[in-house]
Motif scaffolding. Structure first.
Motif, mmCIF file in Angstrom:
data_model
loop_
_atom_site.group_PDB
_atom_site.id
_atom_site.type_symbol
_atom_site.label_atom_id
_atom_site.label_comp_id
_atom_site.label_asym_id
_atom_site.label_seq_id
_atom_site.Cartn_x
_atom_site.Cartn_y
_atom_site.Cartn_z
ATOM 1 N N LEU A 1 -2.004 13.626 -6.207
ATOM 2 C CA LEU A 1 -0.858 12.810 -6.750
ATOM 3 C C LEU A 1 -0.805 11.508 -6.179
ATOM 4 O O LEU A 1 -0.323 10.510 -7.054
ATOM 5 C CB LEU A 1 0.666 13.662 -6.135
ATOM 6 C CG LEU A 1 0.828 14.975 -6.761
ATOM 7 C CD1 LEU A 1 1.876 15.747 -6.013
ATOM 8 C CD2 LEU A 1 1.331 14.695 -8.264
ATOM 9 N N GLU A 2 -1.158 11.189 -4.993
ATOM 10 C CA GLU A 2 -1.076 9.810 -4.504
ATOM 11 C C GLU A 2 -2.491 9.174 -5.476
ATOM 12 O O GLU A 2 -1.847 7.759 -5.961
ATOM 13 C CB GLU A 2 -1.543 9.576 -3.197
ATOM 14 C CG GLU A 2 -0.215 9.915 -2.453
ATOM 15 C CD GLU A 2 -0.539 9.687 -0.882
ATOM 16 O OE1 GLU A 2 -1.785 9.824 -0.171
ATOM 17 O OE2 GLU A 2 0.219 8.847 -0.225
ATOM 18 N N LEU A 3 -3.324 9.566 -5.821
ATOM 19 C CA LEU A 3 -4.479 9.168 -6.441
ATOM 20 C C LEU A 3 -3.897 8.704 -8.027
ATOM 21 O O LEU A 3 -4.417 7.671 -8.418
ATOM 22 C CB LEU A 3 -5.717 9.801 -6.570
ATOM 23 C CG LEU A 3 -6.837 9.626 -7.396
ATOM 24 C CD1 LEU A 3 -7.359 8.379 -7.294
ATOM 25 C CD2 LEU A 3 -8.012 10.810 -7.458
ATOM 26 N N LEU A 4 -3.263 9.638 -8.586
ATOM 27 C CA LEU A 4 -2.760 9.575 -9.965
ATOM 28 C C LEU A 4 -1.827 8.596 -10.029
ATOM 29 O O LEU A 4 -1.626 7.713 -10.901
ATOM 30 C CB LEU A 4 -2.138 10.893 -10.408
ATOM 31 C CG LEU A 4 -2.871 12.187 -10.514
ATOM 32 C CD1 LEU A 4 -2.113 13.306 -10.891
ATOM 33 C CD2 LEU A 4 -3.850 11.987 -11.926
ATOM 34 N N MET A 5 -0.731 8.420 -8.938
ATOM 35 C CA MET A 5 0.031 7.242 -9.057
ATOM 36 C C MET A 5 -0.693 5.788 -8.840
ATOM 37 O O MET A 5 -0.323 4.915 -9.738
ATOM 38 C CB MET A 5 0.882 7.363 -7.770
ATOM 39 C CG MET A 5 2.009 8.336 -7.912
ATOM 40 S SD MET A 5 3.336 7.542 -8.899
ATOM 41 C CE MET A 5 4.750 8.599 -8.831
ATOM 42 N N LYS A 6 -1.923 5.997 -8.126
ATOM 43 C CA LYS A 6 -2.357 4.617 -7.941
ATOM 44 C C LYS A 6 -3.094 4.164 -9.223
ATOM 45 O O LYS A 6 -3.143 2.838 -9.737
ATOM 46 C CB LYS A 6 -3.413 4.600 -6.745
ATOM 47 C CG LYS A 6 -2.676 4.708 -5.289
ATOM 48 C CD LYS A 6 -3.685 4.878 -4.544
ATOM 49 C CE LYS A 6 -2.863 5.001 -2.882
ATOM 50 N NZ LYS A 6 -3.940 5.385 -1.920
#
Length: 607
Positions: free
Chosen positions: A429-434
């Motif tokens: 999820l952090e990767l998708l956000m970035k």
């Protein structure tokens, strides 16, 4: 006549001040429904003249009929009968011939009574305690959820797309409705037969299937709201994905959106701005050539920076037409399927089924025993867990390696241990956000539809990002205003948030411009849905609260799609029992981009 007479008078409250609130509400509902019926009858007028009344016969009858007969009472009676009978016949005929009206009639005939039943129940239970109210509503949910599911599956179109969207927000709908909405994300039935698909693709290419593909899988690989997906192999051996659009789907979507806009105007007016922007955005989704161009542009922007962690399929532009899109095949499984698979194995080790685990988790949430943790904390704990498993495997496998290369040569080798790694959902999820922060601020070109069905767990460990039908492009001024807004959201600078949201580039205007509610609007749609913002209400209740006390009058349409992206990503986190703030990930990217283009990082607008 009833509609015209009532709309020409004073308001209901002025005419009948003694009437109760429920009576006023129901008269408004009745008038709105009659207005819809009147609009449908007006649409029937042309068809009535052409298909029902047979103008050539009417002209012949008029030529032989005495003029005096027109004024006679019997003539008036016959004319009235003809118009009344013809009007009723025209409704049925027009519904049969006009698919848009038929779909609208199907929706209203089923959705409107359900809406009325819920509103009546809302009035009837308002004086009951919470447990009795919940019991009444549970009966309605159990009764109508299957009805709405069947309606959604029979109409498909935008109704299906809406179900996929709300499936991200776990507390937006009761569980009875949410269960089928989640199934719509990856279990959509197909519309076309194998022969129809082959015929459509060949017509689109203007040549036989065998002239393009060495093999073709008739069994659909996946299905969506506007088309279905097949796997095929090109003549050079490359495995590809072929998206085939359903015939006539654009007309269905346009009609569905108009129907839902009318319904929301009556039942959920707070959702109209979002529907209006989604309507404009969806109208670009019905040309796969445009989607292929957007896919290629986003891929060119993202892959050089994020190619080690994500993959975006490459479109084969020379094989893309208006209703067929051919692109690179990404090996892997959908994120939803990957999560289910991992938890199924966990349940099996515990001697349970996946449904048992899901039911236990729902009960823990209902009892308040399960608290969502932050995505960052989950990512960190998953990384530590993977590291411990790798260390354990190393300790176990080192002596096995020594044995296999000494005594094992004579007595037989032993298998190495490799513990199954947990899914790092927080890290994903952090990767998708970035990645989406980069798309929005750095590139100004982003995918506005990042739901779980569009994310793959690839065999090489990367995330596959697919389906670029809803790509939005932002101009520099809008990006600067949005970037400054997310910097302010990250630091929770209320004054800056209010000032920036009212700028022409964002243009958030509410009816009363209440500063407290405008602040909550911006935080909710762009950043977070924590209790300090929502006052402990669920998504639907909070949305209704805002609309009741200070409804939105205007908002920049471009900003709606940015907010939708934030809501979808946060909804995905909520579905996995994780919490995150969008500004924690978009704020730093926005700040860095503002500095790179020489724009002020912080709001400097005078009050």
């Amino acid at each position: 006549t009833l509609v015209a007479r009532n709309t020409s008078r004073l308001s209901i409250r002025q005419r009948c001040p003694q009437r109760s609130e429920p009576a006023i509400l129901w008269e408004k509902v009745l008038l709105a429904f009659l207005a819809q019926m009147w609009a449908a009858l007006r649409r029937c007028e042309n068809l009535l003249r052409v298909r029902v009344l047979h103008p050539h016969r009417l002209h012949a009858a008029a030529a032989t009929r005495p003029a005096s007969a027109v004024a006679s009472s019997s003539g008036v009676g016959r004319t009235a009968s003809l118009v009344a009978g013809g009007g009723l016949a025209s409704v049925g005929t027009y519904v049969a011939y006009d698919e848009g009206l038929s779909r609208s009639a199907s929706f209203w005939s089923q959705a409107f009574p359900i809406f009325c039943h819920y509103k009546l129940t809302e009035f009837m239970v308002k004086d009951l305690d919470c447990s009795e109210q919940a019991e009444k509503y549970e009966r309605l949910h159990n009764r109508y959820a299957p009805v709405v599911e069947r309606l959604c599956l029979s109409l498909r179109g935008f109704y299906l797309k809406s179900a996929q969207f709300v499936a991200i927000m776990d507390d937006f709908l009761p569980s009875q409705y949410m269960e089928y909405c989640k199934r719509m994300q990856d279990q959509v039935p197909t519309e076309m037969t194998a022969a129809e698909v082959r015929q459509l693709v060949e017509a689109s290419f203007g040549r036989p299937l065998g002239a393009v593909f060495s093999s073709w899988e008739d069994e659909p690989f996946a299905a969506a709201s506007i088309g279905q997906v097949h796997r095929a192999r090109l003549l050079d051996g490359q495995l590809v994905i072929v998206k085939v659009m359903y015939p006539g789907v654009e007309k269905k979507f346009r009609g569905d959106l108009k129907t839902l806009q009318r319904f929301c105007g009556l039942a959920q007016p707070q959702h109209l701005p979002s529907l209006n922007e989604i309507e404009k955005q969806f109208m670009t989704e019905f040309d796969y050539r445009k989607e292929a161009e957007n896919l290629a542009r986003v891929r060119k922007n993202i892959m050089p920076r994020w190619g080690r962690q994500v993959a975006i399929p490459e479109p084969l532009m020379d094989l893309c037409t208006e209703n067929v899109l051919v692109m690179e095949y990404l090996p892997g499984k959908k994120l939803v399927d990957g999560v289910r698979e991992r938890y199924s194995k966990l349940a099996e080790r515990m001697g349970k089924t996946l449904k048992d685990l899901e039911d236990e988790q729902k009960e823990r949430i209902r009892m308040g025993k399960s608290r969502a943790k932050s995505a960052a904390m989950d990512a960190m704990s998953s990384t530590v867990h993977v590291g411990l498993l790798a260390t354990l495997d190393f300790c176990v496998n080192t002596p096995r390696f020594v044995y296999n290369n000494t005594l094992g040569r004579a007595f037989g080798r032993v298998m190495y241990q490799r513990s199954e790694r947990p899914l790092n959902l927080g890290g994903m999820l952090e990767l998708l956000m970035k990645v989406h922060a980069d798309e929005i601020f750095v590139d100004g070109l982003f995918n506005g539809d990042p739901h779980p069905g569009n994310i793959l767990l690839m065999d090489d460990g990367r995330l596959g990002l697919i389906d670029y039908g809803q790509v939005k492009e932002l101009d520099v001024d809008t990006r600067i205003a949005l970037a400054q807004l997310f910097v302010a959201l990250q630091t929770n600078d209320r004054e800056a948030i209010l000032q920036l949201s009212a700028q022409p580039a964002l243009a958030l205007r509410t009816r009363y411009m209440n500063p407290e509610l405008r602040y909550r609007y911006v935080c909710f749609y762009h950043d977070r849905d924590t209790p300090d913002v929502t006052m402990g209400l669920n998504v639907q209740q909070f949305s209704e609260y805002l609309d009741k006390h200070d409804p939105i009058e205007t908002i920049n349409d471009d900003v709606v799609m940015v907010a939708r992206t934030s809501i979808l990503l946060r909804g995905m986190a909520n579905a996995f029992q994780l919490k995150l703030r969008t500004s924690d990930y978009w704020g730093p990217v926005a700040k860095e981009w503002l500095r790179s283009v020489g724009a002020p990082v912080h709001c400097s607008i005078s009050a």
